[in-house]
Design a protein around this motif. Structure first.
Motif, PDB file in Angstrom:
ATOM      1  N   ALA A 273       0.834  -1.206   0.000  1.00 24.49           N
ATOM      2  CA  ALA A 273       0.000   0.000   0.000  1.00 24.49           C
ATOM      3  C   ALA A 273       0.866   1.252   0.000  1.00 24.49           C
ATOM      4  CB  ALA A 273      -0.934   0.002   1.211  1.00 24.49           C
ATOM      5  N   LEU A 274       2.004   1.197   0.691  1.00 25.11           N
ATOM      6  CA  LEU A 274       2.922   2.334   0.710  1.00 25.11           C
ATOM      7  C   LEU A 274       3.490   2.585  -0.684  1.00 25.11           C
ATOM      8  CD1 LEU A 274       4.167   4.369   2.705  1.00 25.11           C
ATOM      9  CD2 LEU A 274       6.119   2.824   2.915  1.00 25.11           C
ATOM     10  N   LEU A 275       3.743   1.513  -1.430  1.00 24.73           N
ATOM     11  CA  LEU A 275       4.227   1.651  -2.796  1.00 24.73           C
ATOM     12  C   LEU A 275       3.163   2.305  -3.681  1.00 24.73           C
ATOM     13  CD1 LEU A 275       6.371   1.111  -4.923  1.00 24.73           C
ATOM     14  CD2 LEU A 275       5.482  -1.220  -5.156  1.00 24.73           C
ATOM     15  N   THR A 276       1.908   1.905  -3.516  1.00 25.63           N
ATOM     16  CA  THR A 276       0.815   2.543  -4.260  1.00 25.63           C
ATOM     17  C   THR A 276       0.684   4.006  -3.881  1.00 25.63           C
ATOM     18  OG1 THR A 276      -0.354   0.419  -4.292  1.00 25.63           O
ATOM     19  CG2 THR A 276      -1.634   2.386  -4.814  1.00 25.63           C
ATOM     20  N   CYS A 277       0.854   4.293  -2.601  1.00 25.10           N
ATOM     21  CA  CYS A 277       0.810   5.675  -2.117  1.00 25.10           C
ATOM     22  C   CYS A 277       1.888   6.517  -2.797  1.00 25.10           C
ATOM     23  CB  CYS A 277       0.981   5.690  -0.601  1.00 25.10           C
ATOM     24  SG  CYS A 277       1.157   7.331   0.121  1.00 25.10           S
ATOM     25  N   SER A 278       3.095   5.978  -2.905  1.00 24.91           N
ATOM     26  CA  SER A 278       4.184   6.719  -3.550  1.00 24.91           C
ATOM     27  C   SER A 278       3.878   6.959  -5.017  1.00 24.91           C
ATOM     28  CB  SER A 278       5.496   5.946  -3.404  1.00 24.91           C
ATOM     29  OG  SER A 278       5.491   4.766  -4.189  1.00 24.91           O
ATOM     30  N   LEU A 279       3.213   6.027  -5.661  1.00 28.17           N
ATOM     31  CA  LEU A 279       2.840   6.184  -7.064  1.00 28.17           C
ATOM     32  C   LEU A 279       1.850   7.331  -7.238  1.00 28.17           C
ATOM     33  CD1 LEU A 279       2.192   3.247  -9.459  1.00 28.17           C
ATOM     34  CD2 LEU A 279       0.548   5.113  -9.385  1.00 28.17           C
ATOM     35  N   VAL A 280       0.873   7.415  -6.333  1.00 29.71           N
ATOM     36  CA  VAL A 280      -0.126   8.484  -6.411  1.00 29.71           C
ATOM     37  C   VAL A 280       0.528   9.838  -6.184  1.00 29.71           C
ATOM     38  CG1 VAL A 280      -2.202   9.436  -5.322  1.00 29.71           C
ATOM     39  CG2 VAL A 280      -2.007   6.971  -5.719  1.00 29.71           C
ATOM     40  N   ILE A 281       1.381   9.939  -5.172  1.00 30.51           N
ATOM     41  CA  ILE A 281       2.030  11.212  -4.859  1.00 30.51           C
ATOM     42  C   ILE A 281       2.949  11.643  -5.992  1.00 30.51           C
ATOM     43  CG2 ILE A 281       3.651  12.343  -3.291  1.00 30.51           C
ATOM     44  CD1 ILE A 281       2.522  10.579  -1.050  1.00 30.51           C
ATOM     45  N   ALA A 282       3.672  10.679  -6.580  1.00 26.65           N
ATOM     46  CA  ALA A 282       4.599  11.007  -7.655  1.00 26.65           C
ATOM     47  C   ALA A 282       3.883  11.562  -8.877  1.00 26.65           C
ATOM     48  CB  ALA A 282       5.407   9.768  -8.041  1.00 26.65           C
ATOM     49  N   GLY A 283       2.664  11.101  -9.140  1.00 28.91           N
ATOM     50  CA  GLY A 283       1.935  11.557 -10.322  1.00 28.91           C
ATOM     51  C   GLY A 283       1.115  12.807 -10.102  1.00 28.91           C
ATOM     52  N   LEU A 284       1.053  13.309  -8.872  1.00 27.13           N
ATOM     53  CA  LEU A 284       0.169  14.426  -8.572  1.00 27.13           C
ATOM     54  C   LEU A 284       0.594  15.707  -9.283  1.00 27.13           C
ATOM     55  CD1 LEU A 284      -2.268  15.374  -6.963  1.00 27.13           C
ATOM     56  CD2 LEU A 284      -0.755  15.839  -5.034  1.00 27.13           C
ATOM     57  N   GLY A 285       1.891  16.008  -9.251  1.00 27.25           N
ATOM     58  CA  GLY A 285       2.364  17.260  -9.840  1.00 27.25           C
ATOM     59  C   GLY A 285       2.150  17.332 -11.336  1.00 27.25           C
ATOM     60  N   VAL A 286       2.513  16.275 -12.048  1.00 28.73           N
ATOM     61  CA  VAL A 286       2.381  16.301 -13.500  1.00 28.73           C
ATOM     62  C   VAL A 286       0.916  16.256 -13.912  1.00 28.73           C
ATOM     63  CG1 VAL A 286       2.535  13.795 -13.821  1.00 28.73           C
ATOM     64  CG2 VAL A 286       3.345  15.325 -15.627  1.00 28.73           C
ATOM     65  N   LEU A 287       0.053  15.647 -13.098  1.00 32.80           N
ATOM     66  CA  LEU A 287      -1.384  15.662 -13.374  1.00 32.80           C
ATOM     67  C   LEU A 287      -1.931  17.083 -13.308  1.00 32.80           C
ATOM     68  CD1 LEU A 287      -2.899  12.531 -11.570  1.00 32.80           C
ATOM     69  CD2 LEU A 287      -2.828  12.991 -14.027  1.00 32.80           C
ATOM     70  N   ASN A 288      -1.541  17.827 -12.277  1.00 36.30           N
ATOM     71  CA  ASN A 288      -1.989  19.205 -12.163  1.00 36.30           C
ATOM     72  C   ASN A 288      -1.573  20.025 -13.382  1.00 36.30           C
ATOM     73  OD1 ASN A 288      -3.361  19.135  -9.738  1.00 36.30           O
ATOM     74  ND2 ASN A 288      -1.556  19.539  -8.505  1.00 36.30           N
ATOM     75  N   ASP A 289      -0.340  19.823 -13.817  1.00 33.95           N
ATOM     76  CA  ASP A 289       0.162  20.561 -14.974  1.00 33.95           C
ATOM     77  C   ASP A 289      -0.653  20.248 -16.224  1.00 33.95           C
ATOM     78  OD1 ASP A 289       2.202  22.007 -16.630  1.00 33.95           O
ATOM     79  OD2 ASP A 289       2.545  19.978 -17.379  1.00 33.95           O
ATOM     80  N   THR A 290      -0.924  18.970 -16.450  1.00 31.09           N
ATOM     81  CA  THR A 290      -1.644  18.560 -17.655  1.00 31.09           C
ATOM     82  C   THR A 290      -3.090  19.039 -17.635  1.00 31.09           C
ATOM     83  OG1 THR A 290      -0.248  16.595 -17.828  1.00 31.09           O
ATOM     84  CG2 THR A 290      -2.309  16.585 -19.061  1.00 31.09           C
TER      85      THR A 290
END
Length: 425
Positions: A273-290
């Motif tokens: 679950a921590l690995l999934t959490c890191s995946l979500v956090i890592a994609g947050l910035g580029v999602l906002n930009d797009t």
């Protein structure tokens, strides 16, 4: 947000009444859920871990500040390092003038071994050292090089460049960065440290960060709300896809020494679950930009083409979005590759078949993280474009062809005898 002429939107953009109501209700629901989530997941009391002091002693020794006044190679260390070529044989002795603690004003000798000896330390640098005792009495070890001054200069340079180029929007973007940093370090990390569910923490914290980043940086408008909705849906998709990827690839989340050390200090923490959490956090910035780019593109298209139908608006926005996807996908891949470069080089040095390397957990973990964020990013383009196209009002019939309509109306207003007659053959 309730008005059609929202801050930051072109003045001639009309907003669908249904979209305005639906967006307001959705924002209110997400805000309430986010607040409830923060309250429920708020970190409890943390047990401070007593990590061993440098040198292997179990007691925690005070950490003092000092300045390096002398630096010499340990006797025999240079020859041993040249013969073996190993970093383990690197050794230096630094003379440090203490500036804090009971021995302030006195000089102590600090032995630098291995990585510490290869850190590029020089005379005049500020360091933090600790008395670790030892078999022969007092002995000092390097804790960390004080890097706050160069980091502060880099931060000031970053802030100056952002403000100089982006102006007031840059200031608002920096404010959003500060608030999102406070959410991450003040809520998300402590919540994870106290054993709260990682995926729930990522989604709740991500929603709070989206509120801060999008509305502080881009203003309160329906255009920003369209980006918010697109980001939220894409974030949920990223979390779901990430969980599926972690499960199907049989990843344990324990591929690094840090995670293994964390497993020894925590109880009941799910590392998948921590690995999934890191995946979500890592994609947050580029999602906002797009999403904000796509939402703004649709708004500008509507301003330039009030006669476009919603489908034409969506199709035009997608043509822009495809270019954005093409230029962003490899950015994500190389961002992850750069972050894990040491691991990738180490694995490549084993000269194993590519299929075997890709199946190792460090490689598979990065692949799942990259592809999961990439899929969420790609999905954010049509999702945000569709939301934005539905948010603005439909095609304006009166402006579909103003010149043509004017001519037609003028002709119909003429008396029959004054209307142009068709020429006889």
């Amino acid at each position: 947000m309730g008005a059609g002429h929202s801050h930051g939107a072109p003045p001639d953009i009309r907003i669908s009444r249904l979209a305005r109501i639906a967006s307001t209700v959705l924002l209110a629901v997400v805000a309430v859920i986010t607040v409830i989530g923060v309250v429920v997941l708020w970190p409890g009391e943390r047990q401070e871990l007593s990590q061993p002091a440098p040198g292997g002693t179990s007691s925690v020794a005070p950490i003092e500040s000092g300045r390096v006044t002398g630096l010499v190679v340990c006797p025999g260390a240079e020859e041993a390092s040249e013969e073996s070529g190993s970093i383990q044989h690197a050794c230096q002795e630094a003379t440090v003038l203490l500036s804090s603690g009971p021995m302030s004003g006195q000089s102590v000798v600090v032995e630098l071994i291995g990585v510490s000896a290869m850190s590029g330390l020089s005379v005049g640098d500020t360091v933090r050292v600790s008395d670790v005792g030892g078999a022969e009495g007092r002995s000092w070890a390097l804790v960390v090089i004080d890097r706050l001054v160069p980091l502060a200069w880099f931060t000031l340079a970053f802030v100056a460049v952002v403000i100089a180029v982006a102006g007031w929007k840059g200031v608002r973007g920096l404010a959003g960065l500060v608030v999102s940093g406070a959410i991450f370090f003040g809520f998300m990390l402590p919540a994870l440290a106290t054993g709260r569910p990682p995926v729930a923490v990522a989604l709740v914290g991500g929603a709070a960060i989206m509120f801060a980043v999008l509305y502080l940086a881009h203003g309160i408008s329906m255009r920003t709300t369209s980006a918010f909705v697109g980001t939220l849906v894409s974030l949920l998709a990223t979390a779901g896809l990430g969980a599926v990827g972690v499960w199907s690839a049989r990843l344990s989340g324990l591929s690094t020494d840090e995670n293994i050390a964390l497993a020894g200090q925590s109880e009941g923490l799910s590392f998948t679950a921590l690995l999934t959490c890191s995946l979500v956090i890592a994609g947050l910035g580029v999602l906002n930009d797009t999403t904000i780019t796509q939402s703004s593109a649709v708004w500008e298209l509507r301003a330039a083409g009030p006669n476009l139908s919603r489908w034409e608006l969506f199709a035009s926005g997608m043509r822009i979005g495809r270019d954005h996807i093409a230029s962003t996908i490899y950015t994500i891949v190389f961002a992850y590759a750069g972050a894990a470069l040491s691991t990738l080089v180490l694995l490549a040095m084993f000269r194993q078949p590519l299929g075997l390397l890709l199946s190792t957990e460090p490689f598979a973990e990065e692949i799942v993280r990259t592809l999961g964020s990439g899929i969420g990013l790609v999905l954010s383009v049509p999702l945000t474009t569709a939301v934005a196209a539905l948010t603005v009002a439909g095609a304006s019939v009166s402006q579909r062809d103003p010149d043509h309509d004017h001519v037609q109306e003028h002709r119909h207003d003429q008396a029959p005898e004054h209307r142009p007659r068709r020429a006889m053959p």
